[in-house]
Design a protein around this motif. Structure first.
Motif, PDB file in Angstrom:
ATOM      1  N   LEU A 175       0.871  -1.179   0.000  1.00 46.10           N
ATOM      2  CA  LEU A 175       0.000   0.000   0.000  1.00 46.10           C
ATOM      3  C   LEU A 175       0.900   1.219   0.000  1.00 46.10           C
ATOM      4  CD1 LEU A 175      -2.604  -1.043   2.724  1.00 46.10           C
ATOM      5  CD2 LEU A 175      -2.932  -1.050   0.250  1.00 46.10           C
ATOM      6  N   GLY A 176       0.637   2.173  -0.910  1.00 47.78           N
ATOM      7  CA  GLY A 176       1.520   3.334  -0.984  1.00 47.78           C
ATOM      8  C   GLY A 176       0.900   4.516  -1.687  1.00 47.78           C
ATOM      9  N   THR A 177       1.711   5.538  -1.836  1.00 47.38           N
ATOM     10  CA  THR A 177       1.305   6.771  -2.494  1.00 47.38           C
ATOM     11  C   THR A 177       2.443   7.261  -3.373  1.00 47.38           C
ATOM     12  OG1 THR A 177       0.390   8.981  -2.157  1.00 47.38           O
ATOM     13  CG2 THR A 177       2.077   8.266  -0.607  1.00 47.38           C
ATOM     14  N   GLY A 178       2.127   8.106  -4.342  1.00 54.94           N
ATOM     15  CA  GLY A 178       3.190   8.571  -5.214  1.00 54.94           C
ATOM     16  C   GLY A 178       2.772   9.713  -6.114  1.00 54.94           C
ATOM     17  N   ILE A 179       3.705  10.062  -6.987  1.00 53.27           N
ATOM     18  CA  ILE A 179       3.514  11.146  -7.939  1.00 53.27           C
ATOM     19  C   ILE A 179       3.972  10.658  -9.309  1.00 53.27           C
ATOM     20  CG2 ILE A 179       5.776  12.158  -7.392  1.00 53.27           C
ATOM     21  CD1 ILE A 179       4.445  14.926  -7.878  1.00 53.27           C
ATOM     22  N   LYS A 180       3.205  11.028 -10.322  1.00 53.21           N
ATOM     23  CA  LYS A 180       3.516  10.651 -11.696  1.00 53.21           C
ATOM     24  C   LYS A 180       3.766  11.933 -12.482  1.00 53.21           C
ATOM     25  CE  LYS A 180       1.061   7.307 -13.149  1.00 53.21           C
ATOM     26  NZ  LYS A 180      -0.060   6.487 -13.654  1.00 53.21           N
ATOM     27  N   TYR A 181       4.828  11.931 -13.305  1.00 49.93           N
ATOM     28  CA  TYR A 181       5.173  13.095 -14.111  1.00 49.93           C
ATOM     29  C   TYR A 181       5.206  12.698 -15.578  1.00 49.93           C
ATOM     30  CZ  TYR A 181       7.689  17.071 -15.987  1.00 49.93           C
ATOM     31  OH  TYR A 181       8.053  18.169 -16.723  1.00 49.93           O
ATOM     32  N   LYS A 182       4.407  13.396 -16.374  1.00 56.12           N
ATOM     33  CA  LYS A 182       4.350  13.127 -17.810  1.00 56.12           C
ATOM     34  C   LYS A 182       5.321  14.065 -18.521  1.00 56.12           C
ATOM     35  CE  LYS A 182       1.024  12.707 -21.543  1.00 56.12           C
ATOM     36  NZ  LYS A 182      -0.388  12.810 -21.912  1.00 56.12           N
ATOM     37  N   VAL A 183       6.415  13.497 -19.056  1.00 51.28           N
ATOM     38  CA  VAL A 183       7.434  14.288 -19.752  1.00 51.28           C
ATOM     39  C   VAL A 183       6.882  14.779 -21.084  1.00 51.28           C
ATOM     40  CG1 VAL A 183       9.759  14.251 -20.733  1.00 51.28           C
ATOM     41  CG2 VAL A 183       9.284  12.990 -18.625  1.00 51.28           C
ATOM     42  N   ASN A 184       6.331  13.856 -21.852  1.00 49.54           N
ATOM     43  CA  ASN A 184       5.665  14.169 -23.112  1.00 49.54           C
ATOM     44  C   ASN A 184       4.672  13.040 -23.401  1.00 49.54           C
ATOM     45  OD1 ASN A 184       7.144  12.030 -24.373  1.00 49.54           O
ATOM     46  ND2 ASN A 184       8.857  13.428 -24.716  1.00 49.54           N
ATOM     47  N   LYS A 185       4.120  12.989 -24.605  1.00 49.94           N
ATOM     48  CA  LYS A 185       3.102  11.966 -24.852  1.00 49.94           C
ATOM     49  C   LYS A 185       3.674  10.551 -24.937  1.00 49.94           C
ATOM     50  CE  LYS A 185       2.794  12.402 -29.889  1.00 49.94           C
ATOM     51  NZ  LYS A 185       1.866  12.635 -30.994  1.00 49.94           N
ATOM     52  N   PHE A 186       5.002  10.420 -24.980  1.00 53.92           N
ATOM     53  CA  PHE A 186       5.634   9.104 -25.075  1.00 53.92           C
ATOM     54  C   PHE A 186       6.310   8.645 -23.778  1.00 53.92           C
ATOM     55  CE2 PHE A 186       5.872  10.936 -29.367  1.00 53.92           C
ATOM     56  CZ  PHE A 186       5.069  10.029 -30.029  1.00 53.92           C
ATOM     57  N   ILE A 187       6.667   9.573 -22.903  1.00 54.31           N
ATOM     58  CA  ILE A 187       7.450   9.229 -21.711  1.00 54.31           C
ATOM     59  C   ILE A 187       6.778   9.763 -20.451  1.00 54.31           C
ATOM     60  CG2 ILE A 187       9.675   9.499 -20.534  1.00 54.31           C
ATOM     61  CD1 ILE A 187      10.928   9.954 -23.302  1.00 54.31           C
ATOM     62  N   GLN A 188       6.675   8.905 -19.433  1.00 58.39           N
ATOM     63  CA  GLN A 188       6.226   9.345 -18.122  1.00 58.39           C
ATOM     64  C   GLN A 188       7.007   8.586 -17.060  1.00 58.39           C
ATOM     65  OE1 GLN A 188       2.029   8.807 -17.753  1.00 58.39           O
ATOM     66  NE2 GLN A 188       2.193   6.737 -16.995  1.00 58.39           N
ATOM     67  N   SER A 189       7.181   9.222 -15.913  1.00 60.34           N
ATOM     68  CA  SER A 189       7.883   8.578 -14.805  1.00 60.34           C
ATOM     69  C   SER A 189       7.016   8.699 -13.554  1.00 60.34           C
ATOM     70  CB  SER A 189       9.246   9.233 -14.581  1.00 60.34           C
ATOM     71  OG  SER A 189       9.086  10.572 -14.197  1.00 60.34           O
ATOM     72  N   SER A 190       7.298   7.832 -12.595  1.00 59.36           N
ATOM     73  CA  SER A 190       6.575   7.905 -11.329  1.00 59.36           C
ATOM     74  C   SER A 190       7.501   7.493 -10.198  1.00 59.36           C
ATOM     75  CB  SER A 190       5.329   7.014 -11.352  1.00 59.36           C
ATOM     76  OG  SER A 190       5.685   5.660 -11.460  1.00 59.36           O
ATOM     77  N   LEU A 191       7.218   8.032  -9.032  1.00 53.59           N
ATOM     78  CA  LEU A 191       7.944   7.704  -7.814  1.00 53.59           C
ATOM     79  C   LEU A 191       6.900   7.410  -6.751  1.00 53.59           C
ATOM     80  CD1 LEU A 191      10.648   7.536  -6.264  1.00 53.59           C
ATOM     81  CD2 LEU A 191      10.331   9.938  -5.679  1.00 53.59           C
ATOM     82  N   SER A 192       7.015   6.251  -6.114  1.00 51.22           N
ATOM     83  CA  SER A 192       6.055   5.894  -5.068  1.00 51.22           C
ATOM     84  C   SER A 192       6.787   5.358  -3.850  1.00 51.22           C
ATOM     85  CB  SER A 192       5.038   4.871  -5.584  1.00 51.22           C
ATOM     86  OG  SER A 192       5.671   3.703  -6.021  1.00 51.22           O
ATOM     87  N   VAL A 193       6.121   5.472  -2.715  1.00 48.87           N
ATOM     88  CA  VAL A 193       6.654   4.984  -1.445  1.00 48.87           C
ATOM     89  C   VAL A 193       5.478   4.431  -0.647  1.00 48.87           C
ATOM     90  CG1 VAL A 193       6.463   7.240  -0.307  1.00 48.87           C
ATOM     91  CG2 VAL A 193       8.092   5.563   0.551  1.00 48.87           C
ATOM     92  N   GLY A 194       5.738   3.405   0.141  1.00 41.99           N
ATOM     93  CA  GLY A 194       4.655   2.821   0.917  1.00 41.99           C
ATOM     94  C   GLY A 194       5.143   1.694   1.794  1.00 41.99           C
ATOM     95  N   GLY A 195       4.216   0.881   2.241  1.00 50.75           N
ATOM     96  CA  GLY A 195       4.547  -0.218   3.141  1.00 50.75           C
ATOM     97  C   GLY A 195       4.226  -1.565   2.526  1.00 50.75           C
ATOM     98  N   MET A 196       4.958  -2.581   3.001  1.00 46.15           N
ATOM     99  CA  MET A 196       4.722  -3.975   2.613  1.00 46.15           C
ATOM    100  C   MET A 196       4.255  -4.709   3.858  1.00 46.15           C
ATOM    101  SD  MET A 196       8.010  -4.751   0.195  1.00 46.15           S
ATOM    102  CE  MET A 196       9.199  -4.373   1.459  1.00 46.15           C
ATOM    103  N   PHE A 197       3.148  -5.442   3.737  1.00 41.28           N
ATOM    104  CA  PHE A 197       2.516  -6.076   4.883  1.00 41.28           C
ATOM    105  C   PHE A 197       2.199  -7.536   4.603  1.00 41.28           C
ATOM    106  CE2 PHE A 197       1.203  -1.687   4.333  1.00 41.28           C
ATOM    107  CZ  PHE A 197       1.650  -1.121   5.518  1.00 41.28           C
ATOM    108  N   ASN A 198       1.924  -8.273   5.674  1.00 39.66           N
ATOM    109  CA  ASN A 198       1.459  -9.653   5.579  1.00 39.66           C
ATOM    110  C   ASN A 198       2.361 -10.498   4.678  1.00 39.66           C
ATOM    111  OD1 ASN A 198      -0.239 -11.745   6.253  1.00 39.66           O
ATOM    112  ND2 ASN A 198      -1.738 -11.280   4.671  1.00 39.66           N
TER     113      ASN A 198
END
Length: 130
Positions: A79-102
């Motif tokens: 379970l986590g949260t993040g941000i996505k950045y669209k560079v252009n119509k062909f490239i996008q990146s994302s960074l997320s952080v969260g926890g691992m459980f069970n």
């Protein structure tokens, strides 16, 4: 959407697949479908904030003692949260952080299992559409 996945030789041979996608407006979307359910909010044409979840219910064939191809099961929930950045119509990146459980490991032919401590994850993704 609704369906069924079939995994022969897994702990659960048949696994139900349920989900839906709902967009109440142009900025907010609920994508509650497997493999990576998420809730997204578009800030502007380049930046999107999101909450996400995922799970791993995997099985591997490994060698154990003098035995070959013994089934080892691995399970975890993210379970986590993040941000996505669209560079252009062909490239996008994302960074997320969260926890691992069970989290745990277990052999298919053994009675016990090994619990693994909960932890934190970070993930950077770069998606290129060709």
């Amino acid at each position: 959407m609704a369906g069924v996945a079939f995994y022969p030789e897994f702990k659960y041979d048949i696994f139900p697949i349920l989900g839906f996608i709902y967009k109440p407006n142009d900025k907010l979307s609920f994508n509650l479908t497997p493999d990576r359910p998420n809730i997204s909010y578009i800030l502007n044409s380049r930046i999107t904030l999101f909450l996400e979840g995922s799970s791993a219910f995997d099985e591997y064939e490994v060698d154990k003692d003098n035995l070959e191809n013994v089934v080892l099961r691995y399970r975890e929930i993210h379970l986590g949260t993040g941000i996505k950045y669209k560079v252009n119509k062909f490239i996008q990146s994302s960074l997320s952080v969260g926890g691992m459980f069970n989290r745990y490991l277990e052999y298919k032919d053994s009675l016990g299992k090994v619990d693994i401590k909960d932890g934190v994850y970070t993930e950077f993704r770069l998606e290129i559409k060709i």
